[in-house]
Design a protein around this motif. Sequence first.
Motif, PDB file in Angstrom:
ATOM      1  N   VAL A   1      37.523  49.023  39.070  1.00 50.31           N
ATOM      2  CA  VAL A   1      39.133  48.751  39.540  1.00 50.31           C
ATOM      3  C   VAL A   1      39.066  48.809  40.653  1.00 50.31           C
ATOM      4  CG1 VAL A   1      39.468  51.345  39.215  1.00 50.31           C
ATOM      5  CG2 VAL A   1      41.067  49.332  39.387  1.00 50.31           C
ATOM      6  N   GLY A   2      39.525  47.309  41.673  1.00 49.93           N
ATOM      7  CA  GLY A   2      40.124  47.062  42.885  1.00 49.93           C
ATOM      8  C   GLY A   2      38.258  46.775  43.255  1.00 49.93           C
ATOM      9  N   THR A   3      37.839  46.489  42.882  1.00 52.81           N
ATOM     10  CA  THR A   3      36.650  45.620  42.837  1.00 52.81           C
ATOM     11  C   THR A   3      35.838  45.008  44.070  1.00 52.81           C
ATOM     12  OG1 THR A   3      34.393  44.432  41.538  1.00 52.81           O
ATOM     13  CG2 THR A   3      36.570  43.282  41.568  1.00 52.81           C
ATOM     14  N   GLY A   4      37.747  44.519  44.966  1.00 52.21           N
ATOM     15  CA  GLY A   4      36.638  43.479  46.358  1.00 52.21           C
ATOM     16  C   GLY A   4      35.765  43.059  46.581  1.00 52.21           C
ATOM     17  N   SER A   5      34.298  43.239  46.616  1.00 55.18           N
ATOM     18  CA  SER A   5      33.825  42.325  46.540  1.00 55.18           C
ATOM     19  C   SER A   5      32.726  42.334  45.669  1.00 55.18           C
ATOM     20  CB  SER A   5      32.531  42.317  48.051  1.00 55.18           C
ATOM     21  OG  SER A   5      31.509  43.510  47.459  1.00 55.18           O
ATOM     22  N   GLY A   6      33.345  43.198  44.634  1.00 58.13           N
ATOM     23  CA  GLY A   6      32.365  43.526  43.547  1.00 58.13           C
ATOM     24  C   GLY A   6      30.880  44.078  43.676  1.00 58.13           C
ATOM     25  N   ALA A   7      30.873  44.545  44.329  1.00 59.37           N
ATOM     26  CA  ALA A   7      29.178  45.467  44.738  1.00 59.37           C
ATOM     27  C   ALA A   7      28.958  46.501  43.683  1.00 59.37           C
ATOM     28  CB  ALA A   7      29.202  46.757  46.335  1.00 59.37           C
ATOM     29  N   LEU A   8      30.627  46.561  43.363  1.00 57.37           N
ATOM     30  CA  LEU A   8      30.398  48.217  42.433  1.00 57.37           C
ATOM     31  C   LEU A   8      29.319  47.077  40.952  1.00 57.37           C
ATOM     32  CD1 LEU A   8      31.966  50.964  43.311  1.00 57.37           C
ATOM     33  CD2 LEU A   8      29.839  51.098  43.006  1.00 57.37           C
ATOM     34  N   ALA A   9      30.812  46.640  40.840  1.00 58.35           N
ATOM     35  CA  ALA A   9      30.263  45.341  39.200  1.00 58.35           C
ATOM     36  C   ALA A   9      28.976  45.358  38.870  1.00 58.35           C
ATOM     37  CB  ALA A   9      31.455  44.738  39.474  1.00 58.35           C
ATOM     38  N   ILE A  10      28.590  45.053  40.093  1.00 53.84           N
ATOM     39  CA  ILE A  10      27.201  44.223  40.244  1.00 53.84           C
ATOM     40  C   ILE A  10      26.557  44.970  40.193  1.00 53.84           C
ATOM     41  CG2 ILE A  10      25.554  42.341  41.759  1.00 53.84           C
ATOM     42  CD1 ILE A  10      28.127  41.288  42.635  1.00 53.84           C
ATOM     43  N   GLU A  11      26.136  46.256  40.844  1.00 50.14           N
ATOM     44  CA  GLU A  11      25.521  47.591  40.371  1.00 50.14           C
ATOM     45  C   GLU A  11      25.153  48.031  39.341  1.00 50.14           C
ATOM     46  OE1 GLU A  11      23.214  48.489  42.167  1.00 50.14           O
ATOM     47  OE2 GLU A  11      23.448  46.505  43.971  1.00 50.14           O
ATOM     48  N   ALA A  12      26.870  47.899  38.656  1.00 51.10           N
ATOM     49  CA  ALA A  12      26.772  48.451  37.541  1.00 51.10           C
ATOM     50  C   ALA A  12      26.347  46.820  36.291  1.00 51.10           C
ATOM     51  CB  ALA A  12      27.725  48.303  36.145  1.00 51.10           C
ATOM     52  N   ALA A  13      26.553  45.580  36.329  1.00 50.52           N
ATOM     53  CA  ALA A  13      25.702  45.580  35.392  1.00 50.52           C
ATOM     54  C   ALA A  13      24.042  45.303  35.963  1.00 50.52           C
ATOM     55  CB  ALA A  13      26.319  43.314  35.821  1.00 50.52           C
ATOM     56  N   ARG A  14      23.580  45.484  36.544  1.00 42.79           N
ATOM     57  CA  ARG A  14      22.404  45.566  36.687  1.00 42.79           C
ATOM     58  C   ARG A  14      21.611  46.265  35.399  1.00 42.79           C
ATOM     59  NH1 ARG A  14      20.194  42.482  41.426  1.00 42.79           N
ATOM     60  NH2 ARG A  14      21.893  42.860  43.064  1.00 42.79           N
ATOM     61  N   ARG A  15      22.868  47.537  35.296  1.00 43.42           N
ATOM     62  CA  ARG A  15      22.024  48.454  34.580  1.00 43.42           C
ATOM     63  C   ARG A  15      22.466  47.891  33.064  1.00 43.42           C
ATOM     64  NH1 ARG A  15      23.912  54.648  35.894  1.00 43.42           N
ATOM     65  NH2 ARG A  15      22.598  54.791  33.314  1.00 43.42           N
ATOM     66  N   GLY A  16      22.298  46.578  32.539  1.00 44.83           N
ATOM     67  CA  GLY A  16      22.653  45.856  31.446  1.00 44.83           C
ATOM     68  C   GLY A  16      23.695  46.174  30.515  1.00 44.83           C
ATOM     69  N   THR A  17      25.055  46.720  31.419  1.00 40.27           N
ATOM     70  CA  THR A  17      26.602  47.036  30.575  1.00 40.27           C
ATOM     71  C   THR A  17      27.094  45.776  30.726  1.00 40.27           C
ATOM     72  OG1 THR A  17      26.851  47.159  32.905  1.00 40.27           O
ATOM     73  CG2 THR A  17      26.279  49.709  31.360  1.00 40.27           C
ATOM     74  N   ARG A  18      28.105  45.687  30.165  1.00 43.91           N
ATOM     75  CA  ARG A  18      29.345  45.129  29.635  1.00 43.91           C
ATOM     76  C   ARG A  18      30.260  45.290  30.862  1.00 43.91           C
ATOM     77  NH1 ARG A  18      28.321  44.476  24.734  1.00 43.91           N
ATOM     78  NH2 ARG A  18      30.056  46.292  24.142  1.00 43.91           N
ATOM     79  N   VAL A  19      30.434  44.489  32.028  1.00 45.45           N
ATOM     80  CA  VAL A  19      31.265  45.017  33.133  1.00 45.45           C
ATOM     81  C   VAL A  19      33.075  44.019  33.236  1.00 45.45           C
ATOM     82  CG1 VAL A  19      31.247  45.078  35.441  1.00 45.45           C
ATOM     83  CG2 VAL A  19      28.879  45.220  34.491  1.00 45.45           C
ATOM     84  N   THR A  20      34.119  44.312  33.552  1.00 46.72           N
ATOM     85  CA  THR A  20      35.142  43.875  33.461  1.00 46.72           C
ATOM     86  C   THR A  20      35.036  44.845  35.064  1.00 46.72           C
ATOM     87  OG1 THR A  20      35.844  43.965  31.514  1.00 46.72           O
ATOM     88  CG2 THR A  20      37.639  43.987  32.936  1.00 46.72           C
ATOM     89  N   ALA A  21      35.743  43.718  35.813  1.00 51.23           N
ATOM     90  CA  ALA A  21      36.096  44.192  37.334  1.00 51.23           C
ATOM     91  C   ALA A  21      37.834  43.639  37.325  1.00 51.23           C
ATOM     92  CB  ALA A  21      35.049  43.376  38.485  1.00 51.23           C
ATOM     93  N   VAL A  22      38.167  44.397  38.458  1.00 53.23           N
ATOM     94  CA  VAL A  22      39.635  43.671  38.384  1.00 53.23           C
ATOM     95  C   VAL A  22      39.818  44.626  40.542  1.00 53.23           C
ATOM     96  CG1 VAL A  22      42.453  44.396  38.052  1.00 53.23           C
ATOM     97  CG2 VAL A  22      40.334  44.556  35.956  1.00 53.23           C
ATOM     98  N   ASP A  23      40.815  43.417  40.680  1.00 55.68           N
ATOM     99  CA  ASP A  23      41.239  43.609  42.298  1.00 55.68           C
ATOM    100  C   ASP A  23      42.539  42.643  41.477  1.00 55.68           C
ATOM    101  OD1 ASP A  23      39.875  44.693  44.723  1.00 55.68           O
ATOM    102  OD2 ASP A  23      41.579  43.511  44.879  1.00 55.68           O
ATOM    103  N   VAL A  24      43.546  43.038  42.490  1.00 51.76           N
ATOM    104  CA  VAL A  24      44.850  42.958  43.273  1.00 51.76           C
ATOM    105  C   VAL A  24      44.627  41.706  44.386  1.00 51.76           C
ATOM    106  CG1 VAL A  24      45.797  44.443  44.983  1.00 51.76           C
ATOM    107  CG2 VAL A  24      47.084  42.537  43.238  1.00 51.76           C
ATOM    108  N   SER A  25      44.087  40.832  44.563  1.00 51.36           N
ATOM    109  CA  SER A  25      43.662  40.693  45.490  1.00 51.36           C
ATOM    110  C   SER A  25      42.728  38.792  45.230  1.00 51.36           C
ATOM    111  CB  SER A  25      43.214  40.721  47.162  1.00 51.36           C
ATOM    112  OG  SER A  25      42.765  39.689  48.138  1.00 51.36           O
ATOM    113  N   TRP A  26      43.147  37.938  45.077  1.00 56.21           N
ATOM    114  CA  TRP A  26      43.166  36.942  44.884  1.00 56.21           C
ATOM    115  C   TRP A  26      41.781  36.646  45.411  1.00 56.21           C
ATOM    116  CZ3 TRP A  26      42.875  34.457  40.530  1.00 56.21           C
ATOM    117  CH2 TRP A  26      43.996  34.258  39.500  1.00 56.21           C
ATOM    118  N   ARG A  27      41.370  36.953  47.248  1.00 57.35           N
ATOM    119  CA  ARG A  27      40.418  36.433  47.540  1.00 57.35           C
ATOM    120  C   ARG A  27      38.943  37.303  47.188  1.00 57.35           C
ATOM    121  NH1 ARG A  27      40.986  36.322  54.728  1.00 57.35           N
ATOM    122  NH2 ARG A  27      42.680  34.321  53.110  1.00 57.35           N
TER     123      ARG A  27
END
Length: 224
Positions: A44-70
């Motif tokens: 939650v509050g993924t920003g550049s997606g760095a954390l989400a990507i590291e979680a996905a590397r572990r073979g998990t199903r990842v959902t990322a959310v951010d309030v900024s369209w950018r």
Amino acid sequence: MPGYPGAVKPLVPPGVYTPQEDTDLLVDALLEEPLPDGADVLDVGTGSGALAIEAARRGTRVTAVDVSWRAVCTAQLNAWMARLHVRILHGNLFTPVRGQSFDLILANPPYVPAPDTGRAPQGAARAWDAGRDGRLVLDRICLEAPALLRPGGVLLVVQSVLSRPGRTVSHLRDAGLKASVTRRRVVPFGPVLRTREDWLRQHGLLSAPDQREELVVVRAELPV
């Protein structure tokens, strides 16, 4: 990004939070967290997606959310460049995932105390400004995250000692979670704190010799 295995430096355009020591500290906690096969993870509050990507590397199903369209567009691009699937949603904190549940929730929210301007943070400042006590978003996470955790699910949230991690632990325990500070790291002031140093001192949030900030990770688990 600061060094951890398999890391790929993300694209970070102006207006999107650049991964820093807090991101690195939370990634360290993520990499040590045991996860079931096919775990569902929310960043939650993924920003550049760095954390989400590291979680996905572990073979998990990842959902990322951010309030900024950018930030949403940036995270989508970074996931594509990493050749990893991440579901990325636009919205305010947990609003896009109401009614869903997760094995792990990651949060690197804004936590820097900021002068009261009478309006909500705007633009890039939404990634760090968090009201006079630094808890504008932290308190919402403590209130709303427990309902999205599965039994045995874990919340990992990084913050500064300036925004009172003891209060985070207390709120999460009040919600029925087992919570404690599990990681600490002292780092030099970043650019935001350097520009706000005098204000923080005037309001008693920094002692005179302080020119370093302590970051912590709070881990909270919903009992089975």
